[in-house]
Design an enzyme around this catalytic site. Structure first.
Site, PDB file in Angstrom:
ATOM      1  CG  ASN A 156      -1.712   1.252   1.375  1.00 25.39           C
ATOM      2  OD1 ASN A 156      -1.784   2.059   0.441  1.00 25.39           O
ATOM      3  ND2 ASN A 156      -2.329   1.451   2.533  1.00 25.39           N
ATOM      4  CD1 TRP A 157       4.188   1.448  -2.311  1.00 27.93           C
ATOM      5  CD2 TRP A 157       4.392   2.548  -4.264  1.00 27.93           C
ATOM      6  NE1 TRP A 157       5.313   0.979  -2.956  1.00 27.93           N
ATOM      7  CE2 TRP A 157       5.459   1.629  -4.148  1.00 27.93           C
ATOM      8  CE3 TRP A 157       4.310   3.350  -5.397  1.00 27.93           C
ATOM      9  CZ2 TRP A 157       6.443   1.508  -5.133  1.00 27.93           C
ATOM     10  CZ3 TRP A 157       5.276   3.214  -6.371  1.00 27.93           C
ATOM     11  CH2 TRP A 157       6.334   2.310  -6.240  1.00 27.93           C
ATOM     12  CE  LYS A 158      -0.132   3.532   4.612  1.00 26.48           C
ATOM     13  NZ  LYS A 158      -0.364   3.677   6.019  1.00 26.48           N
TER      14      LYS A 158
ATOM     15  CG  HIS B 203      -6.249   2.190   4.836  1.00 24.60           C
ATOM     16  ND1 HIS B 203      -5.858   3.143   5.736  1.00 24.60           N
ATOM     17  CD2 HIS B 203      -5.212   1.323   4.724  1.00 24.60           C
ATOM     18  CE1 HIS B 203      -4.627   2.862   6.146  1.00 24.60           C
ATOM     19  NE2 HIS B 203      -4.213   1.766   5.542  1.00 24.60           N
TER      20      HIS B 203
ATOM     21  CD  GLU C  99      -3.241   5.810   6.400  1.00 21.26           C
ATOM     22  OE1 GLU C  99      -3.228   5.813   5.160  1.00 21.26           O
ATOM     23  OE2 GLU C  99      -2.301   5.375   7.094  1.00 21.26           O
TER      24      GLU C  99
ATOM     25  CD  GLU D  33      -4.034  -2.216   7.267  1.00 21.66           C
ATOM     26  OE1 GLU D  33      -2.857  -2.326   6.938  1.00 21.66           O
ATOM     27  OE2 GLU D  33      -4.730  -1.251   6.910  1.00 21.66           O
TER      28      GLU D  33
ATOM     29  N   GLY E 165       1.625   2.612  10.903  1.00 23.65           N
ATOM     30  CA  GLY E 165       2.619   3.692  10.849  1.00 23.65           C
ATOM     31  C   GLY E 165       3.253   4.043  12.183  1.00 23.65           C
TER      32      GLY E 165
ATOM     33  CB  SER F 272       4.125  -1.226  12.241  1.00 23.72           C
ATOM     34  OG  SER F 272       3.705   0.095  12.463  1.00 23.72           O
TER      35      SER F 272
ATOM     36  N   GLY G 255       2.569  -1.064   4.355  1.00 16.77           N
ATOM     37  CA  GLY G 255       2.566   0.344   3.970  1.00 16.77           C
ATOM     38  C   GLY G 255       3.982   0.860   3.791  1.00 16.77           C
ATOM     39  N   GLY G 256       4.455   1.600   4.784  1.00 19.65           N
ATOM     40  CA  GLY G 256       5.760   2.260   4.727  1.00 19.65           C
ATOM     41  C   GLY G 256       6.869   1.398   4.142  1.00 19.65           C
TER      42      GLY G 256
HETATM   43  P1  PGA Z   1       2.219   0.695   7.627  1.00 12.51           P
HETATM   44  O1  PGA Z   1       0.814   0.844   6.885  1.00 12.51           O
HETATM   45  O2  PGA Z   1       2.805  -0.615   7.189  1.00 12.51           O
HETATM   46  O3  PGA Z   1       3.013   1.871   7.195  1.00 12.51           O
HETATM   47  O4  PGA Z   1       1.926   0.687   9.094  1.00 12.51           O
HETATM   48  C1  PGA Z   1      -0.032  -0.238   6.696  1.00 12.51           C
HETATM   49  C2  PGA Z   1      -1.299   0.227   6.038  1.00 12.51           C
HETATM   50  O5  PGA Z   1      -1.707   1.364   6.282  1.00 12.51           O
HETATM   51  O6  PGA Z   1      -1.917  -0.509   5.263  1.00 12.51           O
END
Ligand code: PGA
Length: 241
Positions: free
Chosen positions: A6-8, A94, A96, A163, A169, A202, A223-224
């Site tokens: 997930n590159w956001k 998600h 976010e 999640e 994050g 994370s 993500g990150g």
């Molecule tokens: P993260 O994000 O690995 O940076 O915690 C995961 C996600 O939001 O899907």
């Protein structure tokens, strides 16, 4: 095993060059049966899907508008439009986006629209820290599942991503026993026809040693760490060591 990147809001055309490492890695590891899915921002779906042609990697989107049709929705794209430029998957629900006001009901409409468009859904659920502290995790997960998947009978196109909001994050991951409890709860809720379940929050090349031992998981939403091809490859490699 699924590895979903997930590159956001990250990446431009140049960033795509880094994927050559991942493509090479997959070519050199023919036995690797995993599904690797990149979900970049919408601006990169088309170029990425072209680049990944003739590879085993696939492309997904990160969100969509709930309308099946075109309409006066400035700044929005629907599932059909994402499919038409190469997306095969889509992340929905998600946290976010939930934090920005997406309700279970809206997410339900999006899931229906995306299913109709022929996309596979990566449906995110998870509790906040406050909910966890108040021992509400199961209640929250049940509500998100019941409402998010309301009147969706055929769940064959759904992949769940558990999640915990507090782990996204932050560098924090749940204790293995807590993670097993939550994932088992989800599995029991669905019974025999349980969709695949991924863990997200994370995930990195250090904590994957602990996470990979949880054998009721079908993969990870990353993500990150997925923004670096090296870190992403390390996670995949370590999962099989
Ligand atoms: P993260 O994000 O690995 O940076 O915690 C995961 C996600 O939001 O899907």
């Amino acid at each position: 095993m699924y590895f979903v990147a997930n590159w956001k809001m990250f990446g431009d055309l140049k960033t795509l060059n880094s994927l050559d490492n991942v493509i090479k890695f997959c070519k050199n590891n023919k036995k690797l049966k995993s599904k690797i899915i990149y979900c970049p921002p919408n601006t990169l779906i088309r170029p990425l899907s072209r680049r990944l042609k003739k590879t085993k990697l696939e492309v997904g989107a990160q969100n969509c508008h709930e309308s099946d049709n075109y309409g006066a929705y400035t700044g929005s794209v629907n599932a059909k439009m994402l499919k038409s430029v190469g997306a095969k998957y889509i992340i929905l629900g998600h946290s976010e986006n939930r934090q920005l006001g997406e309700t279970d009901k809206l997410i339900n409409s999006k899931i229906k629209s995306a299913t109709k468009a022929g996309l596979k859904i990566i449906f995110c659920i998870g509790e906040t820290l406050k909910e966890k502290r108040n021992k509400k995790t199961k209640q929250v997960l049940a509500k998100q599942i019941n409402n998010g998947l309301q009147s969706i009978r055929n769940k064959s196109k759904i992949i769940l991503a558990y999640e915990p909001v507090w782990s996204i994050g932050t560098g924090l991951i749940p204790k293995s026993e807590d993670l097993i409890k939550s994932v088992s709860f989800i599995k029991d809720k669905f019974g025999k026809k349980c969709p695949k379940i991924l863990y997200g929050g994370s995930v990195n090349s250090n904590n994957i040693d602990q996470l990979k031992d949880i054998n009721i998981l079908d993969g990870f939403l990353i993500g990150g760490a997925s923004q670096s091809s090296k870190k992403f490859i390390d996670i995949i490699k370590k999962t099989f060591n």
